[in-house]
Design an enzyme around this catalytic site. Sequence first.
Site, PDB file in Angstrom:
ATOM      1  N   ASP A 123      35.496  35.584  29.905  1.00 34.86           N
ATOM      2  CA  ASP A 123      36.040  35.038  31.265  1.00 34.86           C
ATOM      3  C   ASP A 123      37.299  34.416  31.016  1.00 34.86           C
ATOM      4  O   ASP A 123      37.845  33.663  30.302  1.00 34.86           O
ATOM      5  CB  ASP A 123      34.917  34.140  31.960  1.00 34.86           C
ATOM      6  CG  ASP A 123      35.201  34.116  33.466  1.00 34.86           C
ATOM      7  OD1 ASP A 123      35.789  34.803  34.011  1.00 34.86           O
ATOM      8  OD2 ASP A 123      34.702  33.205  33.834  1.00 34.86           O
TER       9      ASP A 123
ATOM     10  N   ASN B 148      30.976  42.778  39.845  1.00 40.25           N
ATOM     11  CA  ASN B 148      32.541  42.906  39.693  1.00 40.25           C
ATOM     12  C   ASN B 148      33.242  43.938  40.552  1.00 40.25           C
ATOM     13  O   ASN B 148      34.254  44.241  40.706  1.00 40.25           O
ATOM     14  CB  ASN B 148      32.809  43.114  38.513  1.00 40.25           C
ATOM     15  CG  ASN B 148      32.940  41.736  37.436  1.00 40.25           C
ATOM     16  OD1 ASN B 148      32.629  41.796  36.255  1.00 40.25           O
ATOM     17  ND2 ASN B 148      32.974  40.611  37.886  1.00 40.25           N
TER      18      ASN B 148
HETATM   19  C1  IPE Z   1      31.392  37.472  34.247  1.00 29.09           C
HETATM   20  O1  IPE Z   1      32.740  36.882  34.733  1.00 29.09           O
HETATM   21  C2  IPE Z   1      31.501  38.776  34.013  1.00 29.09           C
HETATM   22  C3  IPE Z   1      32.225  39.267  33.206  1.00 29.09           C
HETATM   23  C4  IPE Z   1      32.855  38.328  32.154  1.00 29.09           C
HETATM   24  C5  IPE Z   1      32.430  40.590  32.772  1.00 29.09           C
HETATM   25  P1  IPE Z   1      33.078  36.699  36.427  1.00 29.09           P
HETATM   26  O2  IPE Z   1      34.328  36.161  36.314  1.00 29.09           O
HETATM   27  O3  IPE Z   1      32.665  37.950  37.146  1.00 29.09           O
HETATM   28  O4  IPE Z   1      31.820  35.644  37.007  1.00 29.09           O
HETATM   29  P2  IPE Z   1      31.918  34.753  38.022  1.00 29.09           P
HETATM   30  O5  IPE Z   1      32.372  35.256  39.208  1.00 29.09           O
HETATM   31  O6  IPE Z   1      32.939  33.479  37.746  1.00 29.09           O
HETATM   32  O7  IPE Z   1      30.456  34.063  38.320  1.00 29.09           O
HETATM   33  C1  IPE Z   2      36.708  38.382  33.070  1.00 32.40           C
HETATM   34  O1  IPE Z   2      37.960  37.480  33.406  1.00 32.40           O
HETATM   35  C2  IPE Z   2      36.766  39.925  32.877  1.00 32.40           C
HETATM   36  C3  IPE Z   2      35.945  40.362  34.134  1.00 32.40           C
HETATM   37  C4  IPE Z   2      35.303  39.761  34.899  1.00 32.40           C
HETATM   38  C5  IPE Z   2      35.954  42.061  34.081  1.00 32.40           C
HETATM   39  P1  IPE Z   2      38.212  37.579  35.137  1.00 32.40           P
HETATM   40  O2  IPE Z   2      38.785  38.621  35.608  1.00 32.40           O
HETATM   41  O3  IPE Z   2      37.005  37.245  35.746  1.00 32.40           O
HETATM   42  O4  IPE Z   2      39.144  36.164  34.955  1.00 32.40           O
HETATM   43  P2  IPE Z   2      39.212  34.945  35.954  1.00 32.40           P
HETATM   44  O5  IPE Z   2      37.761  34.505  35.849  1.00 32.40           O
HETATM   45  O6  IPE Z   2      39.653  35.372  37.241  1.00 32.40           O
HETATM   46  O7  IPE Z   2      40.249  34.294  35.607  1.00 32.40           O
HETATM   47 MG    MG Z   3      36.123  35.287  36.055  1.00 34.99          MG
END
Ligand code: IPE
Ligand code: IPE
Ligand code: MG
Length: 243
Positions: A21, A69
């Site tokens: 993340d 997502n």
């Molecule tokens: C979790 O991250 C999913 C992945 C890393 C693929 P998210 O960024 O989607 O999770 P939330 O929304 O902060 O809970």
């Molecule tokens: C994790 O990074 C990757 C996916 C969930 C695909 P994020 O896209 O959630 O990054 P933040 O949490 O917005 O920084």
């Molecule tokens: Mg995230």
Amino acid sequence: MPADPQNEPHCGPRHVAIIMDGNGRWAQARGRPRLYGHHAGARRVREVVEACPGLGIKYLTIFAFSTENWKRTQVEVAGLMSLFKRYIIKETRTLAQNGIRVRFIGDRVRLDAKLIELMDTLERETAENDLVHLTVALNYGGRDEVARATKRLARDVAAGNLRPEDVDEETLPRYLDTRVLPDPDLVIRTSGEARISNFLLWQSAYSEYEFIDTLWPDFTAAELERLCKSFGSRERRFGAVPA
Ligand code: IPE
Ligand code: IPE
Ligand code: MG
């Protein structure tokens, strides 16, 4: 194929699962679009996979895209899907040559045909490998996985292949996407959020957790090593009182 030091006894985690993340925030901090962060994040995966044999990690599971997502903008979702395709095309040879066995977990129905074909090819071309088992969670959600597993289990009951009274804690995992994998010993989440966001709900019942502030594109093999060492000093009780 490289030697397999993981067959030596060690006290580190054998199965590490990572919630990768923080890509979006990493890009935002640089004044760049979120997809720039996703590309930087994808480039981190190779170093982490390559560090596994030396750390005794036999199974590495990474969360690439959750069932939630899809709520993101069409631009981000489409960008991620094309990144997954490009990544698979670019890495298939290296993964196959380096002894990495790749599997995907998650629901494939919503993914486009070209991506599914690339996933199938990568799984097939690495199927004989056994140095590190890399599992990529793509359109994966723990609740969705349990629901799909339950559906399959119910079909077996309806078909007379399984008796309801025989369903126990050993039965359901055989229907999960992860059925051939051990449970994760250590779950790492980067980016400072202390939540699991629907990742490996059933499997991580007794996992150790590490929530670290590093944003995924800044994560390194050295940090993984530090977390593995710290895992080695934890006492896992599984509900029992230590002797
Ligand atoms: C979790 O991250 C999913 C992945 C890393 C693929 P998210 O960024 O989607 O999770 P939330 O929304 O902060 O809970
Ligand atoms: C994790 O990074 C990757 C996916 C969930 C695909 P994020 O896209 O959630 O990054 P933040 O949490 O917005 O920084
Ligand atoms: Mg995230």
